[in-house]
Write a protein that holds these residues in place. Structure first.
Motif, PDB file in Angstrom:
ATOM      1  N   THR A   1      56.482  39.922  41.417  1.00 54.04           N
ATOM      2  CA  THR A   1      55.593  40.058  42.448  1.00 54.04           C
ATOM      3  C   THR A   1      55.081  41.471  43.191  1.00 54.04           C
ATOM      4  O   THR A   1      54.893  41.987  42.143  1.00 54.04           O
ATOM      5  N   VAL A   2      54.991  41.696  43.851  1.00 51.70           N
ATOM      6  CA  VAL A   2      53.785  42.617  44.293  1.00 51.70           C
ATOM      7  C   VAL A   2      54.886  43.999  44.090  1.00 51.70           C
ATOM      8  O   VAL A   2      55.440  43.671  45.343  1.00 51.70           O
TER       9      VAL A   2
ATOM     10  N   ASN B   1      49.310  45.795  47.756  1.00 49.78           N
ATOM     11  CA  ASN B   1      48.710  44.959  48.425  1.00 49.78           C
ATOM     12  C   ASN B   1      48.537  43.390  47.500  1.00 49.78           C
ATOM     13  O   ASN B   1      48.421  44.135  46.623  1.00 49.78           O
ATOM     14  N   LYS B   2      48.012  42.391  48.388  1.00 54.47           N
ATOM     15  CA  LYS B   2      48.008  41.733  47.166  1.00 54.47           C
ATOM     16  C   LYS B   2      46.531  41.465  46.937  1.00 54.47           C
ATOM     17  O   LYS B   2      46.304  40.941  45.405  1.00 54.47           O
TER      18      LYS B   2
ATOM     19  N   ALA C   1      46.865  43.748  43.419  1.00 57.76           N
ATOM     20  CA  ALA C   1      47.857  43.050  42.693  1.00 57.76           C
ATOM     21  C   ALA C   1      46.444  42.357  41.949  1.00 57.76           C
ATOM     22  O   ALA C   1      47.050  42.605  40.362  1.00 57.76           O
ATOM     23  N   LEU C   2      46.283  41.859  42.465  1.00 55.17           N
ATOM     24  CA  LEU C   2      44.907  40.581  41.881  1.00 55.17           C
ATOM     25  C   LEU C   2      43.677  41.278  41.410  1.00 55.17           C
ATOM     26  O   LEU C   2      43.818  41.192  40.110  1.00 55.17           O
TER      27      LEU C   2
END
Length: 132
Positions: A81-82, A87-88, A91-92
């Protein structure tokens, strides 16, 4: 949770060392895809490897859930999970950079111009994974 990562990297080291001579140490679909793009693996072999790798991951998760249900439930099934504060997109980006470094390490460690390449591949990959 930190100790779990160390044990995971030791297991990856052992797995790569055991299967290095048989199938080239392919245990990650991203590495297989990178080797396909680098023309070191044919399309058919890359697809078969990636299907087998994903099937192995599914079977491994099923075994983990079946034999260690309390750990599986406690750690959310091993799903990442982040963390709070990120934010996503961040993380990406981290996943893309980490995957690039992993594929680059495999390419570097398996370079046929290296004289001692077979003995250093698991050590290089283990060091990389343990550093995360």
């Amino acid at each position: 949770m930190q100790d779990f990562g160390k044990y995971t990297s030791i297991n990856v080291y052992e797995i790569v060392l055991c299967i290095l001579l048989f199938i080239g140490g392919h245990i990650n679909p991203a590495v297989t895809f990178g080797l396909f793009l680098g023309r070191k693996v044919s399309l058919v072999r890359a697809l078969l490897y990636m299907i087998a790798q994903c099937a192995g991951a599914i079977c491994g998760a099923g075994l983990a859930k079946g034999f260690q249900k309390s750990y599986y439930n406690r750690y959310g099934g091993g799903v990442n999970t982040v963390s709070d504060g990120y934010n996503k997109g961040t993380a990406l980006g981290a996943e893309i950079i980490g995957t690039f470094v992993l594929v680059y390490t495999v390419f570097s460690a398996t370079d046929p111009k290296r004289s001692a390449r077979d003995s250093h591949v698991p050590v290089s990959i283990n060091t990389l994974i343990n550093s995360y």
